[in-house]
Design a protein around this motif. Sequence first.
Motif, PDB file in Angstrom:
ATOM      1  N   ARG A 131       7.844  -9.961  -4.702  1.00 58.39           N
ATOM      2  CA  ARG A 131       6.842  -8.965  -5.066  1.00 58.39           C
ATOM      3  C   ARG A 131       5.423  -9.491  -4.894  1.00 58.39           C
ATOM      4  O   ARG A 131       4.478  -8.719  -4.757  1.00 58.39           O
ATOM      5  N   LYS A 155       4.205   2.984  -9.441  1.00 61.12           N
ATOM      6  CA  LYS A 155       3.711   1.622  -9.239  1.00 61.12           C
ATOM      7  C   LYS A 155       3.798   1.213  -7.775  1.00 61.12           C
ATOM      8  O   LYS A 155       2.850   0.663  -7.214  1.00 61.12           O
ATOM      9  N   ALA A 156       4.946   1.501  -7.146  1.00 61.69           N
ATOM     10  CA  ALA A 156       5.115   1.131  -5.742  1.00 61.69           C
ATOM     11  C   ALA A 156       4.105   1.866  -4.859  1.00 61.69           C
ATOM     12  O   ALA A 156       3.527   1.277  -3.931  1.00 61.69           O
ATOM     13  N   GLN A 174       1.114   3.124  -5.750  1.00 58.78           N
ATOM     14  CA  GLN A 174      -0.249   2.643  -5.987  1.00 58.78           C
ATOM     15  C   GLN A 174      -0.455   1.254  -5.390  1.00 58.78           C
ATOM     16  O   GLN A 174      -1.533   0.953  -4.860  1.00 58.78           O
ATOM     17  N   ASP A 175       0.555   0.397  -5.480  1.00 60.71           N
ATOM     18  CA  ASP A 175       0.454  -0.933  -4.871  1.00 60.71           C
ATOM     19  C   ASP A 175       0.253  -0.810  -3.359  1.00 60.71           C
ATOM     20  O   ASP A 175      -0.545  -1.553  -2.759  1.00 60.71           O
ATOM     21  N   ALA A 211      -3.239   0.440  -2.599  1.00 64.91           N
ATOM     22  CA  ALA A 211      -4.241  -0.603  -2.853  1.00 64.91           C
ATOM     23  C   ALA A 211      -4.357  -1.564  -1.677  1.00 64.91           C
ATOM     24  O   ALA A 211      -5.410  -2.184  -1.471  1.00 64.91           O
ATOM     25  N   GLU A 212      -3.301  -1.676  -0.905  1.00 68.09           N
ATOM     26  CA  GLU A 212      -3.320  -2.545   0.269  1.00 68.09           C
ATOM     27  C   GLU A 212      -3.637  -1.772   1.543  1.00 68.09           C
ATOM     28  O   GLU A 212      -3.511  -2.302   2.656  1.00 68.09           O
TER      29      GLU A 212
END
Length: 540
Positions: A20, A219-220, A222-223, A226-227
Amino acid sequence: QALSEIAGMGGGGGDLQEMRARPLTERRIDMHGFCNPHDFQRSPYLSARGNVANIFRGSTEEGYKAYHADKYDEDKNPNGIINFGTSENKLCFDLMSKRLTQTDMNLMEPPLLQYPDWKGHMFLREEVARFLTYYCKAPAPLKAENVIVLNGCGSLFSALATVLCDPGEAVLIATPFYGGITQSVFLYGNVKLVYAYLDSKITGTSTRPFQLTVEKLEKALQDARAEGVTVRALILLNPQNPLGDIYSLSELRDYLEFAKRHELHVIVDEIYMLSVFDESASFHSVLGMDRLPDPQRTHVMWGISKDFAVSGIRFGTLYTENQDVANAVASLCYFHGVCGPVQHKVAQLLRDRGESVAPYWINQVYLRANHARLKAAHTYVTDELKTLGVPFLNRNAGFFVWIDFRKYLKTGTFEEELLLWRRFLDNKVLLSCGKAFECSEPGWFRIIFADKTHRLQLGMQRIRKVLEEREQEILAEEKEQPCQSDQDGKADSTDEVIFVSRHQEPTCASSSNLGDLIGLLQQQMRSSDWLQKNTAEQLA
């Protein structure tokens, strides 16, 4: 770029935290659990895409190729490999061969030998619409104009990824998942996957191991954003492969509402819809919902390869109300069409209503026998696992059991998982390891149980041999190094997943039933050396 990303992967160990921590751009083409990309030489005869396809084939099909080169046969090759790795139903050849060779199947007319509508012959699309209306319990008749047929659901994944995403964009999916999807969406469309990692721990809002929740999807997503990764769609597998989970109506609604909030398409794969083999479990199709949160972005897939035990007949169907999506996918059907005679046979198979309004042969003959056989085979394999004291998820759908072999890994890495997988293969039984499904925890395996009794018995004997040998090795290593404990921090599966009885109910160790206790006693008897030390001759 894709080739250089793969070539820079490195080793195949690590755990969930390490995985992760790696950027999504690295994780999305992650095959190092199967091979070392540095071992592959770039072919001067192939394009960059061709080289990537070559690596994919070399890394993911090792076991499958070994099986076909040394296939078990009771008479001709009794020491060959038994395939518990490929998800096929081998229990119903008698029923299907008889049905597919009846006289109504053998029609040959000019339209069947000519180019069809690329969406499929209308007579077949009408039959598919009626079939799905009945079995999905649709609140209103489904429309043939929303049906497209292709040569399998792999082609459907590929086509949908290509028309919904641009190269380099991504689709969200929960792990573990059927690994073939990675190839389907990536090789043609250069579409990546973003993972929502599920694990065996029952924490927070989770009430069962590997439970998919909206929080994990959020969460996945948004992560990824963010990238700088653009996510266009969500894939749902229901029933889930490899877990066997069946989503409740409330769960399905939550997932679809999540997708609507973020304007994501939802691709729902219901390929095991009719392979729910226990009356206590209820399957709910997305097409059976009273109201879809976002019907223009909801696309449902189904095929006959699993539910009708004919994986060699390549047929899959898409149902979507979005005509833009339907027409875009249809333009790719030129490459993925189903031949006319097969379209006729499938239509005849699906319309087998007899004298009843409901499909007569399907309900009264085929499904009744298929479910009974699946249930018996599942019971045999899970009883064997209980005897061995091996934890597993006990579900009632699909052809597979998700097994926890973590106690047979000394260090708990994916490298060690791969070694165990190869050891099974060396002992002539093919399983699927967790890395093939992007599982976040090393040590989980999938076993296919939809096979004949004599192959199940022999295959389980070979599995037992490997596990008992591995158990003795670990005991010997622990005696030599008594101060070291590699179990620190490892999830205690006996508290979480051992012999989980129903996917609706969280189960703890104290709820073990009599069968579990008998299995434990049998395992203790099997591992004891009392009988070796106290033979009949000695007692005499």
